[in-house]
Write a protein that holds these residues in place. Sequence first.
Motif, PDB file in Angstrom:
ATOM      1  N   VAL A  98      -4.365  -6.526  -1.965  1.00  0.00           N
ATOM      2  CA  VAL A  98      -4.160  -5.017  -1.822  1.00  0.00           C
ATOM      3  C   VAL A  98      -4.347  -4.200  -3.023  1.00  0.00           C
ATOM      4  O   VAL A  98      -3.975  -4.632  -4.342  1.00  0.00           O
ATOM      5  CB  VAL A  98      -2.746  -4.324  -1.340  1.00  0.00           C
TER       6      VAL A  98
ATOM      7  N   GLN B 249      -8.103  -3.196   0.912  1.00  0.00           N
ATOM      8  CA  GLN B 249      -7.456  -4.647   1.363  1.00  0.00           C
ATOM      9  C   GLN B 249      -9.122  -5.444   1.224  1.00  0.00           C
ATOM     10  O   GLN B 249     -10.002  -4.880   1.672  1.00  0.00           O
ATOM     11  CB  GLN B 249      -7.119  -4.830   2.617  1.00  0.00           C
TER      12      GLN B 249
ATOM     13  N   PRO C 160      -5.346   2.639  -1.779  1.00  0.00           N
ATOM     14  CA  PRO C 160      -5.439   1.443  -1.539  1.00  0.00           C
ATOM     15  C   PRO C 160      -6.565   0.889  -0.744  1.00  0.00           C
ATOM     16  O   PRO C 160      -6.621   1.469   0.386  1.00  0.00           O
ATOM     17  CB  PRO C 160      -4.202   0.841  -1.196  1.00  0.00           C
TER      18      PRO C 160
ATOM     19  N   ALA D 196       0.939  -1.188  -0.248  1.00  0.00           N
ATOM     20  CA  ALA D 196       0.016  -0.125  -0.085  1.00  0.00           C
ATOM     21  C   ALA D 196       0.931   1.307   0.132  1.00  0.00           C
ATOM     22  O   ALA D 196       0.760   2.186  -0.679  1.00  0.00           O
ATOM     23  CB  ALA D 196      -0.872   0.113   1.144  1.00  0.00           C
TER      24      ALA D 196
END
Length: 276
Positions: A268, A209, A207, A195
Motif C-alpha cells: 500500500v 496498491q 493510496p 489505506a
Amino acid sequence: MPTIPPERSGNSGHQAHQHHAAAQSFGSDAERYDRARPRYPDALIDRIVAGRPGLDVLDVGCGTGIAARQFQAAGCRVLGVEPDARMAGLARQFGGEVDVARFEDWEPDGRECDAVVAGQAWHWIDPVAGAAKAAQVLRPGGLLAPFWNAFRFPPGLAQSVADACRRALPDAPFDFQAIMKETLSGYQVLLDKAADGIREAGGYGEPEQWRFDWERSYTRDAWLEQMPTQAIFARLPADRLEEVLQGVGAAIDARGGGFTMGYTTVAVTAVRTGAT
C-alpha cells in the motif's frame, strides 16, 4: 503463514497493533526468523527505489533487517526502528543501524527520509498514528510503502496442513482451514486498514496498491523451520509445537518431501504531498 494474530478473521483482528505480546514473540529465536523468513521480490525493491540509489529509507518494524539488507543492496541508506531489542541486536550484527522503539513512540530528532517502508510489520502499528509519524519524517514527494507477503499453498496441500494442525491443536480458537487457504483476499482487511489510516492521517496523495507475484520452493525441513517463526505457532509449548511439526512434516512427505509456494507481495503506497 500469516504473521498476525489468527483472530484477525474476526473483529479483533482489525486491531492487530494491540497484540503487543504476539508482536514481540518473534524475537524468541531471532536467528531462526532471519534464516527462515522469505525475502521480498526484487521488483518491489526496484519500484520503491525507482532508479534512485542513495535514498534515505526508514524501515519500520525492521526485525532482523531482512528488507533493510535488500534496500542496502540497492544502494540505499537505511535506518531501522524495531521494538524488540533481540531482533534489533541481530540486525546490528548484520551491519544495520537500528533504533529500539515502538514506531508510534519513536523520536525522529530532526531526521528525514525519502521512503518509509515496513515489511510484514505495519499491522502491528496503529495505522493512523503510524502514517502520521511517517509524514513527520518524509520529505515532500517521499513514499510511504508498507508491504506484505501473502501465500498460496499448492492445491491439496493446504487442506492436509490444516488437518495436521487441527489434530495437534483441537482446542485452538480459530479455523486452520481458512488460515492455510490464505490468499491475497485474506489480507484485504490489512490493506484497507493501512489505506484508511493514511487517508485519516492526511498529508498524502491517494493510496495505491502494488502487486508482485512470485514463487519459492520449499523442502520439508525448510518449511518446518519457518513455521515456529509465525505468530500462530511462536508461543506454543514445545510439546504442542512438535506435534504440529510432525503432522505437517508427514503431509509434506506424502507429496514427495517438498512443494512450491506461490506468493503475492502487495504494497500500500502513498506519496507525501506536504504539511498535514
